[in-house]
Design a protein around this motif. Structure first.
Motif, PDB file in Angstrom:
ATOM      1  N   PRO A  64     -27.829 -59.170 -63.141  1.00  0.00           N
ATOM      2  CA  PRO A  64     -26.529 -59.204 -62.324  1.00  0.00           C
ATOM      3  C   PRO A  64     -25.894 -60.636 -62.809  1.00  0.00           C
ATOM      4  O   PRO A  64     -24.754 -60.680 -62.945  1.00  0.00           O
ATOM      5  CB  PRO A  64     -27.230 -59.381 -61.118  1.00  0.00           C
ATOM      6  N   ILE A  65     -26.623 -61.517 -63.389  1.00  0.00           N
ATOM      7  CA  ILE A  65     -26.139 -62.892 -63.498  1.00  0.00           C
ATOM      8  C   ILE A  65     -25.236 -62.764 -64.691  1.00  0.00           C
ATOM      9  O   ILE A  65     -24.136 -63.450 -64.996  1.00  0.00           O
ATOM     10  CB  ILE A  65     -27.164 -63.968 -63.812  1.00  0.00           C
ATOM     11  N   VAL A  66     -25.862 -62.076 -65.605  1.00  0.00           N
ATOM     12  CA  VAL A  66     -25.098 -61.826 -67.040  1.00  0.00           C
ATOM     13  C   VAL A  66     -23.683 -61.026 -66.906  1.00  0.00           C
ATOM     14  O   VAL A  66     -22.806 -61.286 -67.591  1.00  0.00           O
ATOM     15  CB  VAL A  66     -25.993 -61.112 -68.171  1.00  0.00           C
ATOM     16  N   ASP A  67     -23.812 -59.997 -65.583  1.00  0.00           N
ATOM     17  CA  ASP A  67     -22.253 -59.479 -65.269  1.00  0.00           C
ATOM     18  C   ASP A  67     -21.609 -60.338 -64.689  1.00  0.00           C
ATOM     19  O   ASP A  67     -20.261 -60.177 -65.059  1.00  0.00           O
ATOM     20  CB  ASP A  67     -22.872 -58.244 -64.358  1.00  0.00           C
ATOM     21  N   ILE A  68     -22.045 -61.330 -63.851  1.00  0.00           N
ATOM     22  CA  ILE A  68     -21.116 -61.976 -62.953  1.00  0.00           C
ATOM     23  C   ILE A  68     -20.299 -63.004 -63.778  1.00  0.00           C
ATOM     24  O   ILE A  68     -19.204 -63.409 -63.586  1.00  0.00           O
ATOM     25  CB  ILE A  68     -21.864 -62.490 -61.649  1.00  0.00           C
ATOM     26  N   TYR A  69     -21.142 -63.938 -64.377  1.00  0.00           N
ATOM     27  CA  TYR A  69     -20.710 -64.894 -65.202  1.00  0.00           C
ATOM     28  C   TYR A  69     -20.391 -64.962 -66.691  1.00  0.00           C
ATOM     29  O   TYR A  69     -21.002 -64.307 -67.216  1.00  0.00           O
ATOM     30  CB  TYR A  69     -21.661 -66.141 -64.765  1.00  0.00           C
ATOM     31  N   SER A  70     -19.185 -65.069 -66.968  1.00  0.00           N
ATOM     32  CA  SER A  70     -18.748 -64.997 -68.209  1.00  0.00           C
ATOM     33  C   SER A  70     -18.607 -63.737 -68.887  1.00  0.00           C
ATOM     34  O   SER A  70     -18.613 -62.670 -67.967  1.00  0.00           O
ATOM     35  CB  SER A  70     -19.456 -66.043 -69.168  1.00  0.00           C
TER      36      SER A  70
END
Length: 419
Positions: A64-70
């Motif tokens: 999810p971090i890859v989805d949320i940021y940038s």
């Protein structure tokens, strides 16, 4: 400024998945070979390189971090640049007296970077391509991933072996080979920065959408499946024998005959295991897919499990008889062909159980458990081999294939459903 939106998928899909495969095979396969050539014990190699699977076990938790940021495009480029630096560090530190733990730390960082790259690349694939193109390029991306495996475990190893003989300096030979792979990543970074399209015009809406994903619900729904204990046992045990074998196979090929090995040189191992073996694995996987498409998974899964496990007997034979190199080639190739053929049934079953509203997340959980099933046996494989010797270790590997095959009689699988 170049109009990236006009880039053809043929310009970047093959190279994206080639870039995905190279670090995985260097970190998990090639590292075993160069540590062996640099004098590290089998037990230490198997233990520490098995822990390198960990990022692929737990990558779903930071997806999810890859989805949320940038954007996925930026994640792809940044991780490629970071991987270039990691490989450069590994190459450089092989010249140091305390190279083992420094290089291991760099490989660990590289493993997390590579797992993150995989998340971003798969997400970019879904955003940049229409469903029709996704289906069309699925075989292309798999092909170039396998070519990356041949490049890493075949070409790089053969080059390192040639340099070992030419330079008479093993650390320097591997520094050059790994440095070359770092240069390849630098070139790929530049190339992708020029050709990757800006696929995420909807990126500003992604954080809101991602925050609404019921993460706990996804996890609990996976573990609420019918016969979940049998499913988990299947995922963890189906490749138990192979998980023990994979870390030791190249060590066995490299070890001197007086230590129980076959005494092959580095280039021979690159050809036997990393080139002909991988090509056989690819053809086995292709045939496995065709067979399942024709007859259905339920009819095929037991014969395919036997095809995966029975060729492990070839290693028992080689450990006891020490055959010539001309016989080693077909035996290793047949074992890898059987592995590719049988592994297809495994991956198809993971797709079979990844259904419903959260099928993508369920498949990610399954692949994480799959990686755990490779990591844990690998950790102890080196100690077992050192204690038992190669012949008895390979006999044990054959016995450890039985629990995985027993799980086939308990997993849920409907006969009227083909995959």
């Amino acid at each position: 400024m170049r109009n990236h939106s006009k880039s053809s998928p043929w310009q970047y899909i093959p190279t994206l998945y080639f870039t995905s495969g190279v670090p995985y095979v260097i970190i998990n396969t090639v590292s075993v070979i160069f540590y062996k050539k640099l004098g590290i014990s089998n037990a230490q190699i198997a233990l520490w390189t098995s822990f390198l699977y960990l990022p692929w076990v737990i990558k779903m938790f930071w997806g999810p971090i890859v989805d949320i940021y940038s954007t996925k495009r930026k994640w792809i480029l940044y991780t490629q640049l970071a991987m270039c630096c990691c490989l450069g560090i590994v190459a450089f530190c092989l010249q140091l007296p305390n190279f083992f733990f420094i290089s291991l730390a760099a490989l660990t960082l590289g493993a997390f970077i590579s797992a993150t790259y995989d998340i971003a690349t798969d997400g970019f694939y879904l955003l940049a391509l229409t469903p029709e193109k996704q289906a069309f390029f699925s075989g292309i991306r798999s092909l170039f991933y396998r070519l990356a495996v041949i490049f890493g475990s075949g070409f790089l190893v053969v080059i390192a072996g040639f340099l070992e003989g030419y330079l008479n300096n093993i650390p320097l030979s591997w520094t050059i080979a790994l440095g070359f792979s770092a240069i390849i990543f630098a070139i790929l970074f530049i190339f992708h920065s020029l050709v990757l399209p800006f696929a995420e015009s909807e990126n500003s809406r992604q954080p809101q959408a991602t925050n609404q994903i019921p993460f706990i619900k996804i996890i609990t729904s996976y573990f609420q499946q019918e016969k979940i204990l049998a499913i988990l046992a299947f995922i963890l045990l189906y490749r138990l024998g192979e998980a023990m074998l994979v870390k030791i196979a190249s060590l066995f090929l490299l070890d001197k005959p007086e230590l129980g090995g076959l005494g092959l040189n580095t280039s021979d191992v690159g050809l036997v295991y990393g080139t002909f073996g991988v090509v056989s694995l690819i053809f086995g996987g292709i045939l496995g897919g065709l067979v399942i498409a024709r007859y259905g998974l339920k009819k095929c899964i037991l014969p395919m499990a036997l095809a995966l496990n029975l060729p492990d007997l070839f290693y028992v034979y080689m450990a006891y008889t020490k055959p010539s190199l001309t016989l080693v080639y077909p035996l290793v190739s047949l074992e890898q062909f059987g592995y590719g053929f049988g592994f297809t049934a495994f991956t198809v079953y993971l797709m079979y159980i990844s259904q419903g509203e959260y099928k993508t997340s369920h498949f990610a959980i399954s692949t994480g458990i799959m990686a755990l099933g490779m990591m844990l046996p690998g950790i102890v494989s080196g100690y077992l081999q050192s204690s038992l010797g190669y012949p008895l270790f390979f006999v044990l590997v054959c016995f450890l294939t039985i629990p995985g095959m027993m799980t086939l009689f308990f997993i849920p699988l409907k006969s009227d459903r083909k995959n």
